[in-house]
Write a protein that holds these residues in place. Structure first.
Motif, short mmCIF file in Angstrom:
data_model
loop_
_atom_site.label_atom_id
_atom_site.label_comp_id
_atom_site.label_asym_id
_atom_site.label_seq_id
_atom_site.Cartn_x
_atom_site.Cartn_y
_atom_site.Cartn_z
N PRO A 130 9.78 17.33 4.69
CA PRO A 130 9.19 15.37 4.30
C PRO A 130 8.61 16.06 3.37
O PRO A 130 7.54 16.94 3.81
N ILE A 162 6.23 13.59 2.52
CA ILE A 162 4.71 13.27 2.89
C ILE A 162 4.39 13.78 3.69
O ILE A 162 4.87 12.98 4.75
N GLU A 185 2.77 2.47 -3.33
CA GLU A 185 3.10 2.46 -4.38
C GLU A 185 3.41 3.44 -4.96
O GLU A 185 4.06 3.90 -5.30
N HIS A 186 2.36 4.54 -3.90
CA HIS A 186 2.56 6.05 -5.06
C HIS A 186 3.39 6.44 -4.30
O HIS A 186 3.71 7.86 -4.66
N LEU A 187 4.83 6.17 -3.58
CA LEU A 187 5.77 6.73 -2.47
C LEU A 187 6.88 6.49 -3.48
O LEU A 187 7.87 7.30 -2.85
N VAL A 246 -7.26 0.76 1.66
CA VAL A 246 -6.30 -0.15 1.30
C VAL A 246 -7.20 -1.94 2.56
O VAL A 246 -7.17 -2.41 1.34
N GLY A 291 1.13 -1.25 0.19
CA GLY A 291 -0.48 -0.17 0.01
C GLY A 291 1.20 1.32 0.05
O GLY A 291 0.21 2.74 0.57
N ASP A 311 2.44 13.19 7.85
CA ASP A 311 2.70 11.64 8.16
C ASP A 311 1.13 10.71 8.15
O ASP A 311 0.37 9.49 7.52
N ASP A 343 12.15 10.28 3.95
CA ASP A 343 10.61 11.07 4.28
C ASP A 343 10.03 10.17 4.14
O ASP A 343 8.14 11.08 4.59
N LEU A 344 9.69 9.11 4.49
CA LEU A 344 8.74 8.53 4.92
C LEU A 344 8.24 8.04 6.50
O LEU A 344 9.30 8.74 7.39
N SER A 345 6.91 8.24 6.97
CA SER A 345 7.01 7.60 8.55
C SER A 345 7.04 6.76 8.87
O SER A 345 7.36 5.36 7.77
N GLN A 389 5.82 4.12 7.23
CA GLN A 389 5.97 3.18 6.08
C GLN A 389 6.85 2.79 5.51
O GLN A 389 7.20 2.19 4.66
N ALA A 446 9.64 8.58 -3.66
CA ALA A 446 10.27 9.71 -3.00
C ALA A 446 11.01 9.01 -2.21
O ALA A 446 11.38 8.02 -1.70
N GLU A 447 12.23 10.01 -0.98
CA GLU A 447 12.65 9.40 0.01
C GLU A 447 13.18 8.91 0.57
O GLU A 447 11.62 9.22 1.37
#
Lengths: 243, 329, 292
Positions: B313, B315, A134-136, B327, A132, B317, A143-145, A148, A139-140
């Protein structure tokens, strides 16, 4: 058939025996839980199995092949994947690049192949979709939570197509909704034929998800069996309560 | 934007090719050749440093060995210069493989120390082995083009170094787009994690080390043929190695053209200092101070500054949970 | 045989000096996980300052110490607070090497500009004679160097073990987070750690000036030698560095009298590569080594 088997694994740090004669056998196709109090040697056991630490004594066999003292990448090629306790991704690579790091076998042709090789990218997108995220893909990773990143780490491990996956605290530090999601993923992946060994402190998760639970104390298994049996075992309670 | 990013390198390449005809005197051709040589070396250095994050301050060892290898093959064995250049570079690469196996066993600062030890060691060997290398008096290499005058030789070697630079850039670009390159970058980010994903990190690092040494050795060989006189203290100096590092860092180690940009700034600046201040040692101080400033304030280089994505960031959170809601059945 | 004995004796004396020169490196690495490549450059800065004091006032080189030691202590604190502490923590090991490398170049360039590139030396009448014991002749300058090194290291260890500052410093080395939790101002302590490290460079530089001629680029040889010592000893292990210093000093001394000077220096690099192949973490501890 036996998936992973260890015989008398021992590893001491200074005077402390972190793993002490651990003999464990996992059968193929199960979700195995590995529980035990803090400092009982679970992570060291993982590190020995995956070749990151050399044992002082004992053997590691995977599908009856001796992989003791293999370098970690050869262990990975043998079909064992792992995640880390504090989730580890490559922070300054993009999500898609993270997915394309895994090497299944060392063949020159594959190494020289372009990063954007269509088949590999399709496989990467497939796993990202199942996680879930794939939209990222552009992104580096930094930068994800955190949640994620955990999903990304698992997806990247799956790119190596392991048959046995070692998860080190998959529920650590993530929210309840995501824990359910990860548990669901593990069950699905297991139904597709992958074997799991899960270190986890969240007992509800372990008891709800695992077919078989092994209890470690002081560097060796003290009990094992189905969750319902292990839960009632007095030795387990004793180990946890530290009598 | 896209046309600009495609067209700009082409325009710069055309300018570079026309450069010797655009400048008014042979001194500027000489300075240009020197700059392109450093650019080629910095780009080669970046094959190791940029991808894997292993900072080598000792790459002048390969420069010096390539130079002495070529020079010795030409003077002692009478080998044609092209053959000498190639054979010497191959030998240096083989040597680098041996050194690499030992050197990449350690990470970070220890690796830097080893690279410094390597160049000091080579310097000692070449100065000590007088009967072969001429020791500290140096080695004279006959010019491969005795018919050309000095200025024309500068032009020939300007194009030779330009070709080497193009080759180094091409290899860097190819590696950056390969799975091998992804593995190398993963090593830079988290070596143990890469290994656990099946990346044979040791073999990868040694390969990158060798590739990087190969092109630096070629530059050294060309230098020997160009200058015709080798001084062990200069070719094995830590300064040459630190120039490669400084140029790459200044331009940006994560970018194809980073080391080239750094070389275009540092090399002419060095030549200018030499003219303006003469043969004093103050240019060392200038180099040192620039390095300190780059490390403190711009460790990712100029190109990273220019192409930086918007801060923070990208994205939020909560989007993770929103996606989860979508999903989860 | 007596040649070997001579080499051994000289080696032990030199090794003692090496231990002093390398002790600063262990301190920096301990408090900040920083490999200070500029340490030898500071050694020769001290040597040149000693030279200036000696030639300008005609006094004994050791009388320069009351000036150079405090100056270098302050310099060390400044280097840590103004430069090293500003580096981003995620790539500190690598960036600190480059930073201190830049400092070394800066110092070398300044020395070359002010003192020119020619050799300088300080020769004291008392340091040119030798003491002969059982067929082995020991130059007084080496004996003095050894004595000063032993004295300085003794004071250093006493400070580290006995004083409040020493305890704070050791706590910071062992576990910076825990040290901070119990109220130790670790950043200030790290600064003082750098100061003490550079103060040892002031002493070492004076001794070097007395026993060997020097020129601005001399520090490169010493980077190689001192780094070899801390790699063989195990990064971050003070005792390991001291043992490796004596070991390498003896090896160098024996090779020097039996083969030649080139091979004697080469031994340092040979030992580095052997250490890396056999035991990358160093031979005398320092389990952190290969990570930094």
């Amino acid at each position: 058939m036996s998936s992973l088997r260890t015989e008398g694994l021992t590893k001491a740090f200074g005077g402390v025996r972190a793993v002490d004669g651990a003999t464990v056998e996992l059968r193929d196709g199960r979700i195995n839980g590995l529980i035990g109090p803090n400092g009982s040697g679970k992570t060291t056991f993982f590190n020995i199995v995956t070749g990151m630490i050399r044992p002082d004594a004992g053997r590691v066999l995977y599908r009856d092949r001796d992989i003791t003292r293999h370098t970690p990448h050869r262990v990975a090629h043998a079909g064992i994947g792992r995640t880390f306790q504090l989730c580890r991704v490559f922070p300054r690579l993009t999500v898609l690049e993270n997915m394309l790091v895994a090497v299944r076998r060392t063949r020159l042709r594959e190494l020289l192949a372009g990063l954007r090789d269509r088949g590999e990218v399709e496989r990467a997108r497939h796993w990202l979709r199942r996680m879930g995220i794939e939209h990222l893909e552009d992104a580096e990773a930094r930068d994800l939570s955190y949640g994620q990143q955990k999903l990304l780490e698992l997806a990247a491990v799956l790119m190596a197509e392991p048959d046995l996956i070692l998860l080190d605290e998959p529920a650590g530090g993530v929210n309840p909704a995501l824990i359910d999601r990860i548990a669901g993923l593990v069950r699905d992946l297991n139904a597709e034929g992958r074997t799991f060994l899960v270190v986890e402190h969240n007992m509800d998760l372990v008891m709800g998800m695992c077919d078989h639970v092994i209890v470690f104390d002081r560097g060796a298994p003290i009990a094992e069996g189905p969750p319902s049996v292990v839960r009632e075992d007095p030795r387990v309670l004793e180990a946890y309560l530290g009598v | 934007m896209r046309i600009a990013s495609r067209g700009l390198p082409l325009l710069l390449a055309a300018l570079a090719i026309a450069y010797p005809w655009l400048v008014p005197n042979y001194y500027l051709v000489y300075a240009g050749a020197l700059t392109v040589m450093y650019a080629a070396m910095a780009t080669s250095w970046n094959l190791l440093g940029g991808f894997t994050g292993y900072v080598s301050l000792g790459h002048s060892a390969f420069f010096g060995l390539g130079a002495y290898g070529t020079g010795l093959l030409v003077t002692r064995l009478g080998v044609p210069w092209v053959v000498a250049l190639v054979v010497s570079a191959v030998l240096v690469t083989a040597f680098a493989a041996g050194v690499g196996v030992a050197a990449v066993r350690v990470r970070g600062a220890s690796f830097v120390i080893v690279s410094i030890a390597l160049v000091s060691m080579m310097n000692l060997v070449v100065q000590g082995w007088r009967s072969l290398t001429g020791g500290s008096t140096g080695l004279q290499v006959p010019s491969p083009f005795p018919g050309l005058h000095r200025g024309q030789t500068h032009m020939v070697f300007f194009y030779a170094f330009l070709a080497l630079l193009a080759l180094a850039l091409l290899v860097w670009w190819y590696v950056s787009r390969s799975r091998f390159g992804a593995g190398l970058r993963a090593i830079r980010e988290d070596e143990d994690k890469a290994e656990s994903l099946g990346v044979p990190t040791g073999a990868y690092k040694v390969t990158a080390f060798c590739l990087s040494a190969l092109f630096v050795a070629l530059a050294g060989g060309l230098y020997a043929l160009w200058f015709g006189s080798l001084d062990p203290i200069f070719v094995f100096s830590i300064l040459i190695g630190s120039y490669m590092v400084l140029m790459s860092l200044l331009g940006g180690v994560r970018h194809l053209f980073g080391p080239l940009l750094g070389a275009l700034i540092v090399a002419p600046a060095g030549e200018y200092f030499l003219i303006a201040l003469g043969e004093t040692q103050i240019h060392l101080t200038a180099t040192g101070l620039v390095l300190v400033l780059v490390v403190l304030f711009m460790p990712d280089g100029i190109l990273a500054r220019l192409t930086r994505r918007r801060a923070g960031p990208s994205i939020p959170d909560q989007s993770a949970d929103q996606r989860l809601q979508e999903v989860t059945p | 045989m007596s040649l070997i004995l001579q080499g051994l004796a000289l080696g032990v004396l030199t090794g003692g000096l090496y231990a002093l020169l390398a002790s600063g490196l262990s301190l920096y690495f301990g408090v900040m996980r920083v490999v200070m490549v500029a340490h030898p450059a500071f050694l020769f800065l001290a040597a040149y300052l000693t030279y200036t004091v000696h030639t300008a006032f005609g006094v004994d080189p050791f009388l320069a110490l009351p000036v150079t030691v405090p100056v270098f202590f302050v310099l060390g604190v400044a280097v840590q607070r103004l430069l090293v502490a500003r580096l981003a923590p995620d790539n500190l090991a690598m960036m600190s090497v480059l930073l201190t490398f830049g400092l070394a170049l800066t110092i070398e360039g300044l020395l070359g500009t002010f003192y020119t590139g020619s050799y300088r030396s300080i020769s004291m009448e008392y340091a040119t004679r030798s003491l002969t014991v059982g067929g082995v002749s020991l130059p007084y300058d080496r004996i003095i160097a050894f004595a000063v090194a032993a004295l300085t290291l003794g004071v250093l260890f006493a400070v580290l073990v006995k004083s409040r500052f020493g305890r704070a410093l050791r706590a910071t080395i062992q576990h910076p987070e825990a040290a901070r939790l119990v109220g130790i101002p670790t950043e200030r302590v790290a600064g003082y750690g750098f100061g003490v490290g550079l103060a040892t460079a002031a002493v070492g530089g004076t001794v070097l000036a007395l026993i060997t001629p020097f020129f601005p680029a001399s520090h490169w040889v010493w980077i190689g030698k001192l780094m070899a010592i801390i790699v063989v000893g195990g990064l971050g292990s003070v005792v390991g560095a001291a043992l490796a210093a004596v070991l390498l000093g003896v090896v160098e001394g024996v090779v020097l009298v039996t083969v030649d000077a080139t091979w004697a220096t080469m031994m340092f690099y040979v030992f580095v590569f052997l250490t890396l192949l056999a035991r990358p973490q160093g031979f005398f501890g320092g389990r952190l080594a290969h990570r930094f």
